[in-house]
Design an enzyme around this catalytic site. Sequence first.
Site, mmCIF file in Angstrom:
data_model
loop_
_atom_site.group_PDB
_atom_site.id
_atom_site.type_symbol
_atom_site.label_atom_id
_atom_site.label_comp_id
_atom_site.label_asym_id
_atom_site.label_seq_id
_atom_site.Cartn_x
_atom_site.Cartn_y
_atom_site.Cartn_z
ATOM 1 N N ALA A 56 -0.294 6.611 6.536
ATOM 2 C CA ALA A 56 -1.387 7.272 5.821
ATOM 3 C C ALA A 56 -2.765 6.711 6.191
ATOM 4 O O ALA A 56 -3.676 7.481 6.539
ATOM 5 C CB ALA A 56 -1.142 7.197 4.318
ATOM 6 N N ASP A 240 3.747 4.407 -0.840
ATOM 7 C CA ASP A 240 3.071 5.681 -0.596
ATOM 8 C C ASP A 240 2.198 6.049 -1.779
ATOM 9 O O ASP A 240 1.136 6.642 -1.621
ATOM 10 C CB ASP A 240 4.099 6.768 -0.306
#
Lengths: 343, 343
Positions: A56, A240
């Site tokens: 990410a 995450d």
Amino acid sequence: MPLSLHHVPRALTWHPETRTLRIIDQRRLPEALVERELCTIDEVDDAIRTLAVRGAPAIGVAAALGLVASAAREAHPTRASIIAAIARLARSRPTAVNLPWAMARMRQVIDAGDADGALLLDALAAEAARILAEDIAMCEAIGRHGAALLADEACVLTHCNAGALATAGIGTALAPVYAAMAEGRRVEVIACETRPLLQGSRITAWELQRAGVPVTVCTDSMAASLMRDGRVDCVLVGADRIASNGDTANKIGTYSHAVAARHHALPFYVAAPSSSIDAAAPRGSAIVIEQRDADEVRRVGDRALAPADVRVHNPAFDVTPAELVTAIITDRGIRRPPFRFTA
Amino acid sequence: MPLSLHHVPRALTWHPETRTLRIIDQRRLPEALVERELCTIDEVDDAIRTLAVRGAPAIGVAAALGLVASAAREAHPTRASIIAAIARLARSRPTAVNLPWAMARMRQVIDAGDADGALLLDALAAEAARILAEDIAMCEAIGRHGAALLADEACVLTHCNAGALATAGIGTALAPVYAAMAEGRRVEVIACETRPLLQGSRITAWELQRAGVPVTVCTDSMAASLMRDGRVDCVLVGADRIASNGDTANKIGTYSHAVAARHHALPFYVAAPSSSIDAAAPRGSAIVIEQRDADEVRRVGDRALAPADVRVHNPAFDVTPAELVTAIITDRGIRRPPFRFTA
């Protein structure tokens, strides 16, 4: 001998004079180290979409720098063409929050004035460079805080890749390892392979080996027995998304390590940018878990690992409840339970 | 509708009139169902050595029947040639105790008299048929005892393959599933893929699907989160060796399921032939764990899953301590802790 952080591979490098973005093509790891220059929006979009660049934090930075690199190579970049490129890159991966976040920052630069041409490009380049610098600093801060939790000789078990190759810097979960090694401490890592997509054996093992950190690969199913044999000092994983109560969504398999760590009375640490904390999610049950394609489990390359039509369970993530988490390390410091994150 | 046990695939079939042995070539699963006839000692030895036939009970039976099939096809089988064949087959796999055990029984037939030619062959055929019948009966007994432990609608999580394809009958760990289904109960199975060699996804999933039992494949790392989601009623696995205190050596990864089952307060059952109990081993620490080739973890086919020279941890088995075992199911019945097996 202390590890030099210069040996830690970088997912991407930026050359501001020429506005050139180079990435390691992670699709080719571990078999080959292939670097690619991304010159057009098509190339940037394709690199993100096909996981040539992944993680990410890394894809947010790559999208911002790639936007600048491609605009700098256009004959006549216009506000309209750049706005269209921003919209396109924001959609190139569905899940990671960093991608739309980075693209929103670039869009704000455009909306903030009526600059055009070279002036606009300068302003966008400056913002992209800030996003890059912030990501590098975030990793260093996590490394600094997290290294304090590791013993002078520690064996760290990790899962998936929350390393340098997932960021623009020295990683999140692996940052404390690199930081401790740079202080001259002896840290070794057990990298769980991380089925089904094997980011642990393919990417984490590769980057640690490249950086000079002793690493051993095992299948995910071996972690518990390694703990029982006294071979593991702590578990250290990325995240995450972290709910405000500390429940942590991370790559599937993380939860099994958390359960095993608790059974063996070992610390279980989560390391992530503070931007991964979703204060709007009160607890893990609010986090939607993506189900992925069955063939990720049923096949590797052209090799069938299971009957072609067999039913498969393939969630991308699992949620580790806060009560199994010993501490959460972010760029802002170390938090211990009870966790109560606010916006 | 009750499952017919006729649909359960058989690892091997024996045709006594023609003394013909046919096996399913398990190297070709799950992509193709290939049956092969084993006619010579070379073919029997090769099938065992290369895992065309596998599973400790199945290879003992296959060696005994294969010895008869090959001797029956020789022009002039002699006591000496049969004794040499027995010695060769006893060495065709290093670990399983059933192989030397079955060969010792065949040798006893030779040593018991001075029969030669057709008479000796008849005696060997009768002994091999007894070994086959005993294995089938062992599986049925485990199935009968174990089925009593399953609820009328149960979801059973299993690991590796302790199914029909590992025996001459309906398996060990899967026998209770087949037996319950044959009674008309609704049982479904979650088959953990079982890295590194994937016996769960390749073989267990295939045989259950073939038999008509609902099966879902997951990676080994998903088992704990499935338990947390309430999707699993019990864990049921086989055993390679059981110490006299109940400590159980089984395929690597079994221990992690036992830890997760305990964390989620789920029963953890072991099913195995009583011949797998090693009363001479007081506890699991007496069981030597074989370390296997690193490339089993680093590669699948010609695909690299990890750096070529990375260090790998690859034990074949792990040991689940007796305190995590709810019950041990053998052909002799169900035992619960404290376990105290004697010779």
